[in-house]
Scaffold this motif. Structure first.
Motif, PDB file in Angstrom:
ATOM      1  N   LEU A 114       0.330  -1.224   0.187  1.00  0.00           N
ATOM      2  CA  LEU A 114      -0.036  -0.140   0.318  1.00  0.00           C
ATOM      3  C   LEU A 114       0.941   1.283   0.514  1.00  0.00           C
ATOM      4  CD1 LEU A 114      -2.799  -1.363   2.632  1.00  0.00           C
ATOM      5  CD2 LEU A 114      -2.704  -1.144   0.362  1.00  0.00           C
ATOM      6  N   PRO A 115       0.784   1.933  -1.047  1.00  0.00           N
ATOM      7  CA  PRO A 115       1.705   3.151  -1.161  1.00  0.00           C
ATOM      8  C   PRO A 115       1.432   3.990   0.209  1.00  0.00           C
ATOM      9  CG  PRO A 115       1.047   2.452  -3.323  1.00  0.00           C
ATOM     10  CD  PRO A 115      -0.136   2.072  -2.483  1.00  0.00           C
ATOM     11  N   ASP A 116       0.192   4.509   0.344  1.00  0.00           N
ATOM     12  CA  ASP A 116      -0.491   5.804   1.505  1.00  0.00           C
ATOM     13  C   ASP A 116       0.959   5.077   2.519  1.00  0.00           C
ATOM     14  OD1 ASP A 116      -1.620   7.036  -0.457  1.00  0.00           O
ATOM     15  OD2 ASP A 116      -3.309   6.559   0.865  1.00  0.00           O
ATOM     16  N   LEU A 117       1.363   3.793   3.128  1.00  0.00           N
ATOM     17  CA  LEU A 117       1.737   3.085   4.658  1.00  0.00           C
ATOM     18  C   LEU A 117       3.170   2.905   4.429  1.00  0.00           C
ATOM     19  CD1 LEU A 117      -0.980   0.546   4.979  1.00  0.00           C
ATOM     20  CD2 LEU A 117      -0.790   2.393   5.957  1.00  0.00           C
ATOM     21  N   ALA A 118       3.855   3.864   3.202  1.00  0.00           N
ATOM     22  CA  ALA A 118       4.815   3.662   2.595  1.00  0.00           C
ATOM     23  C   ALA A 118       6.179   3.901   4.014  1.00  0.00           C
ATOM     24  CB  ALA A 118       5.478   4.179   1.962  1.00  0.00           C
ATOM     25  N   GLU A 119       5.402   5.115   4.412  1.00  0.00           N
ATOM     26  CA  GLU A 119       6.130   5.896   6.033  1.00  0.00           C
ATOM     27  C   GLU A 119       6.481   5.286   6.463  1.00  0.00           C
ATOM     28  OE1 GLU A 119       9.019   7.861   4.959  1.00  0.00           O
ATOM     29  OE2 GLU A 119       8.418   7.082   2.924  1.00  0.00           O
ATOM     30  N   MET A 120       4.967   4.270   7.200  1.00  0.00           N
ATOM     31  CA  MET A 120       4.774   3.645   8.312  1.00  0.00           C
ATOM     32  C   MET A 120       5.876   3.519   8.891  1.00  0.00           C
ATOM     33  SD  MET A 120       1.488   1.519   9.425  1.00  0.00           S
ATOM     34  CE  MET A 120       0.686   0.839  10.513  1.00  0.00           C
ATOM     35  N   GLN A 121       5.776   3.186  10.531  1.00  0.00           N
ATOM     36  CA  GLN A 121       7.269   2.638  11.148  1.00  0.00           C
ATOM     37  C   GLN A 121       7.011   1.528  10.999  1.00  0.00           C
ATOM     38  OE1 GLN A 121       7.796   5.587  14.714  1.00  0.00           O
ATOM     39  NE2 GLN A 121       9.162   4.101  15.077  1.00  0.00           N
ATOM     40  N   GLY A 126      14.786  -3.296   8.904  1.00  0.00           N
ATOM     41  CA  GLY A 126      14.927  -3.260  10.464  1.00  0.00           C
ATOM     42  C   GLY A 126      13.993  -2.933  12.351  1.00  0.00           C
ATOM     43  N   ASN A 127      13.328  -2.156  11.278  1.00  0.00           N
ATOM     44  CA  ASN A 127      12.255  -1.922  12.607  1.00  0.00           C
ATOM     45  C   ASN A 127      11.382  -3.581  13.247  1.00  0.00           C
ATOM     46  OD1 ASN A 127      10.082  -0.520  13.694  1.00  0.00           O
ATOM     47  ND2 ASN A 127       8.759  -2.149  13.858  1.00  0.00           N
ATOM     48  N   ARG A 128      12.477  -3.155  15.189  1.00  0.00           N
ATOM     49  CA  ARG A 128      11.907  -4.557  15.974  1.00  0.00           C
ATOM     50  C   ARG A 128      11.340  -4.105  16.918  1.00  0.00           C
ATOM     51  NH1 ARG A 128      12.940  -9.003  14.660  1.00  0.00           N
ATOM     52  NH2 ARG A 128      13.780  -9.861  16.691  1.00  0.00           N
ATOM     53  N   LEU A 129      10.184  -3.036  17.240  1.00  0.00           N
ATOM     54  CA  LEU A 129      10.218  -2.940  18.033  1.00  0.00           C
ATOM     55  C   LEU A 129       8.266  -3.022  17.732  1.00  0.00           C
ATOM     56  CD1 LEU A 129      10.119   1.435  18.013  1.00  0.00           C
ATOM     57  CD2 LEU A 129      11.290  -0.345  19.579  1.00  0.00           C
ATOM     58  N   SER A 130       7.928  -3.650  19.223  1.00  0.00           N
ATOM     59  CA  SER A 130       6.686  -4.254  19.855  1.00  0.00           C
ATOM     60  C   SER A 130       5.719  -3.361  19.354  1.00  0.00           C
ATOM     61  CB  SER A 130       6.554  -4.959  20.449  1.00  0.00           C
ATOM     62  OG  SER A 130       6.630  -4.294  21.907  1.00  0.00           O
ATOM     63  N   ILE A 131       5.616  -2.039  19.601  1.00  0.00           N
ATOM     64  CA  ILE A 131       4.840  -1.110  20.027  1.00  0.00           C
ATOM     65  C   ILE A 131       5.363   0.523  18.867  1.00  0.00           C
ATOM     66  CG2 ILE A 131       3.662   0.327  21.373  1.00  0.00           C
ATOM     67  CD1 ILE A 131       3.960  -1.778  23.357  1.00  0.00           C
ATOM     68  N   THR A 132       4.821   0.783  18.320  1.00  0.00           N
ATOM     69  CA  THR A 132       4.929   2.379  16.843  1.00  0.00           C
ATOM     70  C   THR A 132       3.989   3.054  17.073  1.00  0.00           C
ATOM     71  OG1 THR A 132       4.434   0.236  15.327  1.00  0.00           O
ATOM     72  CG2 THR A 132       6.441   0.942  15.603  1.00  0.00           C
ATOM     73  N   PRO A 133       3.818   3.884  16.769  1.00  0.00           N
ATOM     74  CA  PRO A 133       2.648   4.992  16.685  1.00  0.00           C
ATOM     75  C   PRO A 133       2.164   4.886  14.984  1.00  0.00           C
ATOM     76  CG  PRO A 133       4.601   6.259  17.049  1.00  0.00           C
ATOM     77  CD  PRO A 133       5.263   5.107  17.131  1.00  0.00           C
ATOM     78  N   VAL A 134       1.173   5.245  14.840  1.00  0.00           N
ATOM     79  CA  VAL A 134       0.658   5.184  13.523  1.00  0.00           C
ATOM     80  C   VAL A 134       0.084   6.609  13.427  1.00  0.00           C
ATOM     81  CG1 VAL A 134      -1.629   4.010  11.920  1.00  0.00           C
ATOM     82  CG2 VAL A 134      -0.322   2.544  14.071  1.00  0.00           C
ATOM     83  N   SER A 135      -0.505   7.020  12.785  1.00  0.00           N
ATOM     84  CA  SER A 135       0.075   8.105  11.878  1.00  0.00           C
ATOM     85  C   SER A 135      -2.597   8.097  11.849  1.00  0.00           C
ATOM     86  CB  SER A 135      -0.542   8.916  10.692  1.00  0.00           C
ATOM     87  OG  SER A 135      -0.235   8.414   9.572  1.00  0.00           O
ATOM     88  N   ALA A 136      -2.773   8.951  12.067  1.00  0.00           N
ATOM     89  CA  ALA A 136      -4.496   9.481  11.701  1.00  0.00           C
ATOM     90  C   ALA A 136      -4.778   8.717  10.485  1.00  0.00           C
ATOM     91  CB  ALA A 136      -5.185  10.485  11.815  1.00  0.00           C
ATOM     92  N   GLU A 138      -2.288   6.777   8.596  1.00  0.00           N
ATOM     93  CA  GLU A 138      -2.179   5.266   8.083  1.00  0.00           C
ATOM     94  C   GLU A 138      -3.192   5.040   8.533  1.00  0.00           C
ATOM     95  OE1 GLU A 138       2.763   5.906   8.404  1.00  0.00           O
ATOM     96  OE2 GLU A 138       1.050   5.854  10.765  1.00  0.00           O
ATOM     97  N   TRP A 139      -4.172   4.989  10.174  1.00  0.00           N
ATOM     98  CA  TRP A 139      -5.097   4.417  10.700  1.00  0.00           C
ATOM     99  C   TRP A 139      -6.263   4.114   9.847  1.00  0.00           C
ATOM    100  CZ3 TRP A 139      -5.831   1.529  15.359  1.00  0.00           C
ATOM    101  CH2 TRP A 139      -6.975   1.588  15.780  1.00  0.00           C
TER     102      TRP A 139
END
Length: 147
Positions: A114-121, A126-136, A138-139
């Motif tokens: 999904l191109p709209d999610l290209a910047e989603m953390q 390399g992202n290994r975080l179990s919790i990441t913020p989501v922008s409005a 992206e939501w």
């Protein structure tokens, strides 16, 4: 919020009393800080299954409590035990999460497509975080694709 389905799946959360599960075991400072400092009661949660055959968003939930000390850090029998943490100075926090419903699985490959999610953390290499913020934004994009 990522969870391994053998530990807590969306089905487990939906079957829990009040559909509420404490989000125990977070042992990364940045993920802890997201929970402690940024999450508010009522915030939406994308319930993501990780470390499984088909990782992806499996359901929706909401934050059901403010952050409080994770009791597993004090339990020497727990795999999440932290001998450097004390009740007077806890290192690890958690929030309670209330599952709202299971969705169709929005798989990791589908999320990446999904191109709209290209910047989603969570999708960054390399992202290994179990919790990441989501922008409005992206939501809204994700909600459109799981319905």
């Amino acid at each position: 919020m990522k969870s391994e389905p053998d530990e807590v799946s969306i089905d487990d959360a939906l079957a829990a009393p009040g559909k509420i599960v404490p989000w125990v075991g977070v042992r990364n400072y940045q993920a802890r800080n997201f929970m402690r400092d940024a999450m508010r009661v009522g915030d939406g949660v994308l319930f993501y299954h990780s470390s499984c055959a088909e990782p992806g968003i499996a359901g929706l939930a909401e934050v059901a409590s403010t952050a409080y000390p994770d009791p597993t850090q004090f339990d020497s029998g727990s795999k999440y035990y932290d001998p450097k943490s004390t009740p007077d100075n806890p290192r690890w926090m958690l929030v309670d999460v209330r599952a709202t419903h299971k969705t169709r699985l929005l798989s990791l490959p589908e999320l990446r497509s999904l191109p709209d999610l290209a910047e989603m953390q969570i999708l960054k290499r390399g992202n290994r975080l179990s919790i990441t913020p989501v922008s409005a934004f992206e939501w809204r994009c994700i909600i459109q694709h799981i319905q």
